[in-house]
Design a protein around this motif. Structure first.
Motif, short mmCIF file in Angstrom:
data_model
loop_
_atom_site.label_atom_id
_atom_site.label_comp_id
_atom_site.label_asym_id
_atom_site.label_seq_id
_atom_site.Cartn_x
_atom_site.Cartn_y
_atom_site.Cartn_z
N GLU A 419 0.86 -1.19 0.08
CA GLU A 419 -0.02 0.07 0.19
C GLU A 419 0.95 1.34 -0.23
OE1 GLU A 419 -3.97 -1.09 2.35
OE2 GLU A 419 -2.28 -1.46 3.36
N VAL A 420 1.97 1.28 0.78
CA VAL A 420 2.92 2.12 0.80
C VAL A 420 3.58 2.43 -0.41
CG1 VAL A 420 4.98 3.21 2.15
CG2 VAL A 420 3.26 2.20 3.27
N ALA A 421 3.97 1.40 -1.22
CA ALA A 421 4.66 1.63 -2.40
C ALA A 421 3.65 2.22 -3.56
CB ALA A 421 5.00 0.22 -2.74
N ALA A 422 2.58 1.70 -3.30
CA ALA A 422 1.47 2.18 -4.76
C ALA A 422 1.38 3.88 -4.27
CB ALA A 422 0.27 1.52 -4.13
N ILE A 423 1.32 4.35 -3.09
CA ILE A 423 1.07 5.69 -2.81
C ILE A 423 2.36 6.38 -3.18
CG2 ILE A 423 1.06 7.29 -1.19
CD1 ILE A 423 -0.83 5.67 0.72
N GLU A 424 3.39 5.75 -2.98
CA GLU A 424 4.70 6.40 -3.30
C GLU A 424 4.64 6.39 -4.81
OE1 GLU A 424 8.04 5.08 -1.08
OE2 GLU A 424 9.36 5.62 -2.68
N GLN A 425 4.27 5.42 -5.71
CA GLN A 425 4.28 5.66 -6.94
C GLN A 425 3.39 6.59 -7.55
OE1 GLN A 425 3.20 1.85 -8.57
NE2 GLN A 425 4.49 1.87 -10.50
N ARG A 426 2.39 6.69 -6.96
CA ARG A 426 1.61 7.71 -7.61
C ARG A 426 2.03 9.03 -7.34
NH1 ARG A 426 -4.99 7.49 -6.24
NH2 ARG A 426 -5.55 8.88 -7.73
#
Ligand SMILES: Cc1cc2nc3c(=O)[nH]c(=O)nc-3n(C[C@H](O)[C@H](O)[C@H](O)COP(=O)(O)OP(=O)(O)OC[C@H]3O[C@@H](n4cnc5c(N)ncnc54)[C@H](O)[C@@H]3O)c2cc1C
Length: 480
Positions: A419-426
């Motif tokens: 979830e953290v990685a997905a936010i960071e990517q966005r």
């Protein structure tokens, strides 16, 4: 062996200035990931756009404090991105997956003048304080594209707080600089602000009266001794209140003597004077002041004509689509832990909560220190007084609120690594869109307006003076 690690949290903070950067630092120091979403290229808020530009040293110091906080590991900056235009509030709160969202976007909407029909005349004789100070601070930059104003003599300022004294000073300094330069006197706003108009005139064998400036007029609805320039202690005795009122009167008198603006107290604007589609002044009545109440006195109305009316009666948060309002403010339900509406994960910190810039410094300092702070700010402190940190109050309030939010976030459900990685990517995709590579220092350096020639002359003058006085080397941070 079992490894324990703290749960992941990711918080979005909207606004990167004092409150936003304080919150970012507190969260990042506790291992919480943070993205600071800032509408402007630089995250300096009111320090850059609301603090008049003669406060050179103070601006430098506050900028570097904000920079130090936003450089912390775990803090992502997303500049040039405005909530309500580039990002949707509901989307940010509900779809991005953040543990919490903190609104730290300050108070940038001028409270309306409050006379029916007045809004029609914005930029047709009526100007509000926030855009006026923004113009004043940025007008000499080569790539300036914002609104353009004049600073005519005899403008009418409606106000009474610190910001309205800033407006009156800007008008006076602009006018005296203009007429002095026309006479061949090499001066600038920095010198005029520091030494005062009469002293600069005297240095050149001129009297201010020779220059024909009539000066702007500040009207205030209560009495001069009620102006919120100094605050009495909590539960003040009648003696303490009388002392505070005397301090306020003295500050106002000194400011008038130094910058030569006029004041009429106990006056309220009751109507508009309009000619050929332009506001050309206000109808004004005397007031009867009882406690906090100031009521117009029947039959006392008269007309005040002016080439420009500047309204400086307070700032409130800007309306953002999807953000619920309670009156002029967002729907925050508590001042210590300002929680938004019914939401359990949207909060506010800083000016956005109450809109009040002029927070009670006396809560933080003794009355004497708080008074010195304001005297320094408006330019009427005794020679040699060391300027104290005017913004320490804003920082302390932001710190307390951000700590309360941190405590709340820490007991929330943690996010997974994915979830953290997905936010960071966005976030990285948004950063790319605005050309931000993640290198904070080079981003700030590329957008920092260089010091203008008159600022440089003035700083050099201060440096020479200090060297002469103390024969010690003077290290000018603004020239680094
Ligand atoms: C004349 C004057 C006197 C003052 N007196 C005092 C005083 O006595 N004591 C005191 O503590 N304070 C005082 N202040 C106020 C002081 O400026 C604030 O307390 C402090 O700067 C507030 O910081 P902040 O971070 O809450 O808001 P701001 O500095 O306003 O920062 C808000 C940030 O949010 C950004 N932003 C806004 N909208 C959006 C959006 N939609 N999307 C993304 N980003 C956004 C802005 O660009 C800005 O960077 C005074 C201010 C003035 C001008």
């Amino acid at each position: 062996m079992t490894m324990t690690h703290r749960p992941y949290h990711f918080v979005a903070i909207v606004g990167g200035a004092i409150a936003g950067s304080v919150a970012a630092e507190i969260l990042a120091d506790n291992g919480i990931h943070v993205v600071v979403i800032e509408q402007n290229k630089k995250p300096y808020g009111k320090i850059e756009d609301g603090l008049p530009r003669w406060h050179l040293e103070q601006r430098k110091q506050e900028y570097s404090r904000i920079d130090a906080r936003l450089r912390k590991p775990g803090v992502f900056l997303l500049p040039c991105t405005r909530l309500g235009r580039d990002l949707d509030f509901q989307d940010l709160c509900h779809n991005w997956g953040f543990s919490a969202v903190i609104l730290a976007n300050g108070a940038w909407r001028d409270r309306e003048l409050g006379i029916p029909g007045a809004e029609e005349f914005v930029d047709k004789g009526l100007v509000y304080q926030n855009p006026f100070i923004y113009w004043y601070n940025h007008k000499n930059e080569e790539d300036y594209t914002g609104p353009h104003y004049q600073a005519p003599d005899e403008a009418l300022v409606v106000g009474g707080g610190l910001a309205s004294i800033d407006v009156a000073k800007i008008l006076q300094l602009e006018n005296y600089e203009r007429v002095l330069r026309a006479r061949g006197v090499q001066t600038n706003v920095y010198e005029l602000e520091k030494k005062g108009v009469p002293a600069v005139c005297k240095m050149h064998g001129i009297t201010p009266e020779d220059l024909g400036i009539k000066g702007c007029l500040l009207i205030y609805r209560r009495r001069g001794q009620d102006m919120p320039l100094a605050q009495p202690p909590e539960n003040a005795t009648p003696d303490q209140i009388a002392k505070t009122e005397a301090i306020r009167q003295k500050m106002l008198r000194l400011a008038q003597e130094k910058y030569l603006f006029r004041v009429q107290d106990r006056r309220v604007a009751t109507g508009l004077l309009v000619e050929d589609g332009r506001l050309v002044g206000l109808k004004v009545a005397e007031t009867k002041v009882e406690g906090r109440k100031a009521e117009p006195v029947a039959g006392s109305e008269y007309q005040l004509r002016a080439p420009m009316v500047i309204s400086s009666i307070g700032s409130v948060p800007e309306k953002i689509p999807g953000v619920a309002m309670r009156g002029e403010y967002y729907d925050f339900n508590h001042e210590t832990l300002p929680q938004y509406g019914e939401s359990d994960h949207v909060f506010g910190v800083g000016n956005v909560v109450t809109g009040q810039g002029n927070i009670r410094s006396s809560l933080l300092h003794s009355q004497e220190v708080a008074t010195k702070l304001i005297e320094n700010y408006i330019g009427v402190a005794d020679e040699g007084t060391t300027p104290a940190r005017f913004y320490a109050g804003a920082e302390a309030r932001g710190t307390a609120q951000a700590q309360a939010v941190r405590d709340r976030v820490q007991v929330m459900r943690g996010l997974s690594y994915h979830e953290v990685a997905a936010i960071e990517q966005r976030i990285r995709a948004f950063q790319e869109r605005v050309g931000y590579t993640g290198d904070y220092d080079s981003w700030i350096a590329s957008g920092t307006a260089s010091i203008t020639a008159d600022q440089m002359d003035f700083l050099t003058d201060i440096a020479l003076e200090a060297t002469r006085q103390s024969s010690a080397a003077f290290y000018c941070t603004a020239c680094r």
